[in-house]
Every structure is written in C-alpha cells, then in structure tokens.
Design an enzyme around this catalytic site. Structure first.
Site, PDB file in Angstrom:
ATOM      1  CB  THR A 102      -2.689   0.790  -8.365  1.00 55.97           C
ATOM      2  OG1 THR A 102      -1.584   1.634  -8.014  1.00 55.97           O
ATOM      3  CG2 THR A 102      -3.398   0.314  -7.104  1.00 55.97           C
ATOM      4  CE  LYS A 118       0.234   1.010  -5.191  1.00 56.59           C
ATOM      5  NZ  LYS A 118      -0.355   2.398  -5.329  1.00 56.59           N
ATOM      6  CB  THR A 150      -0.096   6.988  -3.620  1.00 57.84           C
ATOM      7  OG1 THR A 150      -1.076   7.976  -3.410  1.00 57.84           O
ATOM      8  CG2 THR A 150      -0.842   5.670  -3.715  1.00 57.84           C
ATOM      9  CD  GLU A 183       0.061   7.321 -12.165  1.00 59.78           C
ATOM     10  OE1 GLU A 183      -0.277   8.507 -12.356  1.00 59.78           O
ATOM     11  OE2 GLU A 183      -0.647   6.504 -11.555  1.00 59.78           O
TER      12      GLU A 183
END
Length: 379
Positions: free
Chosen positions: A157, A183, A194, A280
């Site tokens: 993603t 991922k 996640t 991120e």
C-alpha cells in the site's frame, strides 16, 4: 541455514501471481501499473497456521481466515491491496466472495483459502473488480522468482519497498525451504500492526504444532515492532506447509523442530525489520535490547521503549541518549512505585553516532514512567 532467492515460490509446489484488477484505481484515473490482487497457491493440501490482529475491531477477512484455518488446513492465500474491507458495508459478504472467486478459478473450495485485505478502512470493497480479475490472476500463477516478486508488489500500500525472503535448512537429509512476502508501513505497533505476511514452506510438519510454533515466533518478531503507535484491524500472518520437501514429518520437539523454528524465526524477524525500516516517515531503524531481566516476560514489559521513538527529534544526530532512557515504559503501577526498582547507573545507551557510550551514573527524572532500559541500538 542459507539465504536464497525466490520468495514464496522458492519452496517446492508453490506458485504465486500479482496483477492489477482496479482496486487501487481512484474514481477518475485508472492506475494499471499498480498491482492490487495477489495469490499464493500450493499444488497439494497444506498444513496451515495463522496469527491475527489483537485489535478488538477485526476486519471481516481476518474473521473469515480464522474460521477457514481452524482445522489447520489450506491450499492458498488471496490478497487485495487498496481496500482493507474493514468496518465497511457488506464486509463479511465481500470477504466470502473473494474466497469463492479464488475457489471457482482454481477448482477448490472457498475454505481452502485465507483471505487478506489491506488499504483504506470504511469503504465498501470493489468486489466486482476482484471477481473479474481472479481468472487472470490464476492464469498468471507461476513458480518463478518473478511471480513471487509480482505478488510481493501486489500486496503493498504505502510501502516503499518490497519485503521478500527465502531460506533453506537441512532436515533429516532433505533440503527444506521457507519463503515469505510481507507488507507494512503505517499503523505498525506491537501486536502485529498493519501488516500482512504470507509464508510458504515445503516442510512436512503437523498443523497444530505449526500453529503453536508460529504463535511463538510472531510473539518474538512481528509483535515487537512499532512505527506510529497505531494497531490495525487487518493484521494477518499465514504459513502454508505442503510437505513436498520429503523430510521426516515434524510432530514434536527435537533437533528438526529446533532447526525449523530458528529458520522460521529468521524469516519473520527479517520481514518485521523490513516493515519497521520502511515505516511511513521513518528515517532510521532502531532496535532495542533489554538485558538483565529475570524472565522473558519481564523483558517484554520494558519493550515499550519503541513506542515513543517516533516522537524523538531525529534531525541531525538525535535522539539524545536521555530521550531513549526517559521514554522507556514500566507497565503497571506508578512511576513512584517503580522508582525503587530502577537505578540509572544500570542503564547504558549505545549510539553509533557518538564516539563513546553514554553511561548514566545517577538517578534521572522521567517524562513518563520510570523504566529499566539496559541497551538501545540505533541502526
């Protein structure tokens, strides 16, 4: 143990594929270069194991996969990226339709598939795009390294890097291979975050034993990483073991158990570190080692140091050693109650950007809770 190439298609009997079906398309601009549908498939039935999010809010694909793997058997995994199918209209129905589409295209049963979804939360899944794309996905299945890489790309993603690994070990005179794709980039927090991980192996191993082994391994790997402090609704790690290596089946403790356990842990630890380093906004991968604890459970209580790393000022050469010491959490009780248990002269913080280790020699104030961080390493 040897590191090899090939990812999830390195073990005997496994194929994979990743294609674009349209889930990642926005409302106006198709994005055919962005793969968003993947599959891993074994040519024979597998022993299967899974671990899942501990978030009280669980996405429907997680719930369905837990049901499908309850008997420790499966044949494949189908993934979509771009939509988590979590807290979304028709979530259960659409998760089931994903499994049904995979079954119809492969001639298997829906319960033969684990279903994994990742992406935006609260938006209805474009199941029509998946159902239309699955026949092309199955047609693309192959046992090549490129096929594994395509699947690895298709589950991403916000990730910036693919996360793929394969290793071999010798068990009973046979070469056993383990491969994985994963991922994860945001909403990463202890208790899996996640992340999705699909693991394949041609090892012959009892399904219930594999489940217990995976639980132990995940506790020591994926459950020890954090990026932003958010825990996801969709975390899933699934292992498929088809036995085609021909090794004597692992049914209990012993030398082969220990060797396979170590290899599985290496694979999961590698993927966990890849996820954390690709977080991120991440600029560094920080690993923390707790030493001197009386038990592993006690050491686990001090692992929360990682939760606050994202709040440090990491511009220039930060964080400061004091930041690391001050942010370690002591679960339970008050800072005052913990004060007598912590002496800062027992804390050492090693940082490669400093020429010498910074060693505290007195009690120090804490911004949150008293803690006992004994070593922290920044990579």
């Amino acid at each position: 143990m040897n590191i090899i190439t090939g990812g999830v298609t390195a073990p005997k009997g496994f194929q994979a594929a990743g294609i674009h079906c349209g889930i990642k398309d926005n409302f106006t601009t198709p994005q055919p270069d962005k793969k968003d549908l993947a599959m891993i498939l074994s040519s024979v039935p597998c022993a299967a194991a899974g671990t899942y999010t501990r978030n009280v809010v669980k996405a429907d694909p997680v719930i369905l996969t837990k049901e499908h793997l309850a008997d420790h058997q499966a044949r494949g995994i189908i993934f979509d990226s771009g939509n988590a199918n979590a807290c979304a209209p028709k979530g259960r129905e659409n998760a089931q339709r994903m499994a049904q589409a995979a079954a119809a295209a492969t001639g298997l049963q829906p319960q033969d598939f684990a279903v994994c979804s990742t992406g935006i939360i609260g938006v209805e899944l474009n199941i029509q795009a998946i159902e239309k794309g699955v026949p092309s996905l199955v047609a693309a299945l192959a046992d090549t390294p490129q096929a594994s890489l395509d699947a690895a790309h298709a589950i991403l993603t916000t990730d910036l890097k693919v996360k793929e690994i394969a290793v071999t070990v010798e068990l009973g005179g046979k070469t056993v291979t383990i491969g994985a794709i994963a991922k994860g980039s945001g909403m990463i927090h202890p208790n899996m975050g996640t992340m999705l991980c699909g693991i394949t192996t041609d090892c012959a191993i009892d399904g219930a034993l594999l489940q217990d082994m995976l639980r132990q391994v995940v506790t020591k790997t994926f459950n020890r990483i954090t990026v932003d402090g958010d825990t996801s609704t969709n975390d899933t790690c699934v292992v498929l073991a088809n036995g085609l290596a021909g090794n004597p089946a692992i049914t209990g403790p012993g030398e082969d158990y220990d060797i396979f356990f170590a290899a599985l842990r290496h694979v999961c630890e590698y993927e966990a570190k890849m996820i954390a380093s690709d977080g991120e906004g991440a600029g560094r991968l920080i690993t923390c080692t707790v030493m001197g604890a009386e038990t592993e459970e006690q050491a686990e209580q001090y692992k929360e140091i990682g939760d606050e790393i994202d709040e440090f000022d990491t511009e220039d050469d930060g964080p400061e050693p004091g930041d690391v010491v001050a942010s370690a959490d002591l679960p339970g009780g008050s800072p005052e109650a913990a004060w007598d248990e912590f002496m800062a002269d027992h804390a050492k913080v090693w940082m490669p950007q400093f020429a010498e280790a910074c060693e505290a020699d007195s009690r120090v104030p804490f911004y949150k809770q008293a803690a006992s961080l004994l070593a922290a390493f920044i990579k």
